[in-house]
Design a protein around this motif. Structure first.
Motif, PDB file in Angstrom:
ATOM      1  N   ALA A 197       0.847  -1.221   0.000  1.00  0.00           N
ATOM      2  CA  ALA A 197       0.000   0.000   0.000  1.00  0.00           C
ATOM      3  C   ALA A 197       0.872   1.256   0.000  1.00  0.00           C
ATOM      4  O   ALA A 197       0.679   2.168   0.809  1.00  0.00           O
ATOM      5  CB  ALA A 197      -0.927  -0.007   1.203  1.00  0.00           C
ATOM      6  N   TYR A 213      -4.952  -1.117   3.552  1.00  0.00           N
ATOM      7  CA  TYR A 213      -5.604  -2.429   3.511  1.00  0.00           C
ATOM      8  C   TYR A 213      -6.971  -2.388   4.216  1.00  0.00           C
ATOM      9  O   TYR A 213      -7.876  -3.139   3.850  1.00  0.00           O
ATOM     10  CB  TYR A 213      -4.677  -3.512   4.085  1.00  0.00           C
ATOM     11  N   THR A 228      -4.124   4.784  -4.456  1.00  0.00           N
ATOM     12  CA  THR A 228      -4.075   3.551  -3.672  1.00  0.00           C
ATOM     13  C   THR A 228      -4.785   3.787  -2.355  1.00  0.00           C
ATOM     14  O   THR A 228      -5.233   4.908  -2.068  1.00  0.00           O
ATOM     15  CB  THR A 228      -2.633   3.071  -3.439  1.00  0.00           C
ATOM     16  N   ARG A 253      -9.403  -1.461   1.686  1.00  0.00           N
ATOM     17  CA  ARG A 253      -9.600  -2.511   0.667  1.00  0.00           C
ATOM     18  C   ARG A 253     -10.710  -3.472   1.056  1.00  0.00           C
ATOM     19  O   ARG A 253     -11.373  -4.060   0.203  1.00  0.00           O
ATOM     20  CB  ARG A 253      -8.286  -3.275   0.429  1.00  0.00           C
ATOM     21  N   ASP A 262       7.753   1.572  -6.367  1.00  0.00           N
ATOM     22  CA  ASP A 262       7.712   0.682  -5.186  1.00  0.00           C
ATOM     23  C   ASP A 262       8.003  -0.775  -5.502  1.00  0.00           C
ATOM     24  O   ASP A 262       7.763  -1.651  -4.685  1.00  0.00           O
ATOM     25  CB  ASP A 262       6.354   0.809  -4.490  1.00  0.00           C
TER      26      ASP A 262
HETATM   27  P1  TTP Z   1       0.969  -0.969  -6.290  1.00  0.00           P
HETATM   28  O1  TTP Z   1       2.202  -1.679  -5.851  1.00  0.00           O
HETATM   29  O2  TTP Z   1       0.154  -1.565  -7.387  1.00  0.00           O
HETATM   30  O3  TTP Z   1      -0.030  -0.818  -5.061  1.00  0.00           O
HETATM   31  P2  TTP Z   1       0.291  -0.546  -3.556  1.00  0.00           P
HETATM   32  O4  TTP Z   1       1.744  -0.548  -3.250  1.00  0.00           O
HETATM   33  O5  TTP Z   1      -0.427   0.700  -3.133  1.00  0.00           O
HETATM   34  O6  TTP Z   1      -0.437  -1.750  -2.839  1.00  0.00           O
HETATM   35  P3  TTP Z   1       0.032  -3.278  -2.792  1.00  0.00           P
HETATM   36  O7  TTP Z   1       0.221  -3.574  -1.327  1.00  0.00           O
HETATM   37  O8  TTP Z   1      -1.104  -4.039  -3.383  1.00  0.00           O
HETATM   38  O9  TTP Z   1       1.287  -3.392  -3.579  1.00  0.00           O
HETATM   39  O10 TTP Z   1       1.323   0.491  -6.720  1.00  0.00           O
HETATM   40  C1  TTP Z   1       2.322   1.254  -6.046  1.00  0.00           C
HETATM   41  C2  TTP Z   1       1.904   2.702  -5.961  1.00  0.00           C
HETATM   42  O11 TTP Z   1       1.661   3.225  -7.246  1.00  0.00           O
HETATM   43  C3  TTP Z   1       0.633   2.898  -5.173  1.00  0.00           C
HETATM   44  O12 TTP Z   1       0.870   3.031  -3.785  1.00  0.00           O
HETATM   45  C4  TTP Z   1       0.060   4.140  -5.793  1.00  0.00           C
HETATM   46  C5  TTP Z   1       0.563   4.127  -7.214  1.00  0.00           C
HETATM   47  N1  TTP Z   1      -0.500   3.704  -8.139  1.00  0.00           N
HETATM   48  C6  TTP Z   1      -1.302   4.694  -8.719  1.00  0.00           C
HETATM   49  O13 TTP Z   1      -1.085   5.897  -8.501  1.00  0.00           O
HETATM   50  N2  TTP Z   1      -2.317   4.300  -9.553  1.00  0.00           N
HETATM   51  C7  TTP Z   1      -2.598   2.982  -9.823  1.00  0.00           C
HETATM   52  O14 TTP Z   1      -3.536   2.676 -10.570  1.00  0.00           O
HETATM   53  C8  TTP Z   1      -1.763   1.975  -9.213  1.00  0.00           C
HETATM   54  C9  TTP Z   1      -2.032   0.519  -9.475  1.00  0.00           C
HETATM   55  C10 TTP Z   1      -0.747   2.398  -8.385  1.00  0.00           C
END
Ligand code: TTP
Ligand code: MG
Length: 353
Positions: free
Chosen positions: A11, A46, A43, A49, A103
């Motif tokens: 996240a 959790y 994003t 979510r 990330d």
């Molecule tokens: P992700 O790794 O897809 O999501 P996340 O790190 O927030 O959550 P997870 O625990 O499921 O990995 O994406 C990394 C970052 O990229 C996310 O924090 C925000 C940004 N992002 C956007 O701005 N728009 C989007 O559509 C996605 C998928 C991510």
């Protein structure tokens, strides 16, 4: 056998916001545009979510699903800073780091700077150091290829670590819902589900030619990754994005036949360099400098990834002829290729089992 780790922060944007403001801990936090306009969710935590909120949906919809959510504007500079911090940790282990986004990255630790043989131990140490240095958790996938490492990092989020050895490939991929396969988006998964393909086991039943019919070029990729074959190398951010050759003439030239011969030589030089580096590309650029030093570049996408001199020349020839100006002399001709990929990928994948 390779040792690949895929790391993905949990996240990411939301976790950083919570770190900055601990009162947000345990709350539904949404980073993105405000819910009263045309904003979109970047994003969410959790906690949010659980209400069905996810990246990419409209903030308005997210607010309807989770009215108690706290909406925050993104602070990109902060996220970039953390991204640099985690990359620094990766580079302590290996230079073979392929960042996919702020990330997320692949690491090839087959041979690593600290001489550690156990890739799972490396992943644990990386997770611990990321937590120590940034206060954030991430999830790691450890396997013998990129595809499985990425699948692995997603299996036990948040704060997960999943190791997929070769003998566990089927055990992991067969029950995996089709939408969890990296690269299979909403449209493709809907198409596959219509055909009764819901998970890896269903997809595995398809022969190579039928999968190609169904998914195009990607069918080839999924056929082999389902069988544990993914030869893609970890490509560092320092690899060139473009490869090019050029030549300046002793005398300015306006003879198309002669220029085409020079173009052929350029294509041969470029092809040699591509093959030496084990890459090929899908966008060709022709560079022309006229006798008055005016420079023009013209590009086209190629129909597939190419590295052969004859193919490079064929596209270059089309561009030269399409831009031919009888009244001008040329002093320099260049040929470049971009949108590169590793050659290993497909050639090896195309070898039938
Ligand atoms: P992700 O790794 O897809 O999501 P996340 O790190 O927030 O959550 P997870 O625990 O499921 O990995 O994406 C990394 C970052 O990229 C996310 O924090 C925000 C940004 N992002 C956007 O701005 N728009 C989007 O559509 C996605 C998928 C991510
Ligand atoms: Mg993430």
């Amino acid at each position: 056998m390779k040792k690949i780790i895929h790391i993905d922060m949990d996240a990411f944007f939301a976790a950083i916001e919570v770190r900055e403001n601990p009162r947000l801990k345990g709350k539904c936090v949404i980073v993105g545009g405000p819910p009263n306009g045309r904003g979109v969710v970047s994003t969410c935590s959790y906690e949010a979510r659980k209400f069905g909120v996810h990246s990419g949906m409209s903030s308005y919809h997210a607010w309807n699903l989770c009215p108690e959510a706290i909406f925050l504007h993104p602070h990109f500079n902060l996220y970039i800073k953390v991204s640099h911090q985690i990359r620094e940790i990766f580079y302590k282990w290996t230079d073979l780091v392929e960042p996919l986004s702020l990330d997320e990255a692949y690491l090839d630790v087959t041979e690593n700077k600290l001489g550690e043989e156990d890739a799972v131990k490396i992943a644990k140490l990386i997770k611990a150091e990321i937590l120590e240095k940034t206060g954030l958790t991430c999830s790691a996938g450890v396997s013998y290829n990129k595809f499985l490492a990425k699948i692995g990092s997603d299996l036990n989020k948040p704060d997960g670590l999943t190791y997929i050895p070769p003998e566990k490939t089927n055990e992991v991929l067969f029950p995996l819902p089709i939408e969890k396969f990296s690269g299979i988006g909403k449209v493709t998964s809907a198409k596959l589900k219509k055909k009764g393909i819901n998970n890896g086991a269903d997809l595995y039943k398809y022969e190579l030619k039928d999968l190609i019919k169904l998914l195009g070029k990607a069918g080839n990729f999924y056929y082999y990754v389902l069988r544990g074959i993914d030869k893609r190398a970890v490509i560092t951010e320092f690899e060139p994005k473009t490869l090019s050759c050029e030549t300046t003439f002793y005398e300015d030239n306006d003879n198309l036949d002669e220029l085409l011969i020079i173009l052929k030589q350029l294509a041969e030089r470029l092809s040699k360099r591509l093959k030496e580096k084990g890459i090929r590309g899908s966008n060709l650029t022709l560079k022309i400098k006229y006798d008055n030093f005016e420079l023009i570049t013209r590009s086209c996408n190629t129909r597939s990834f190419i590295d052969e001199a004859s193919e490079l020349f064929a596209y270059g020839e089309q561009l030269l002829i399409a831009n031919w100006d009888n009244s001008r002399k040329i002093r320099l001709l260049g040929l470049g290729i971009s949108k590169l990929e590793n050659t290993e990928t497909e050639e090896q994948l195309l070898i039938p089992l």
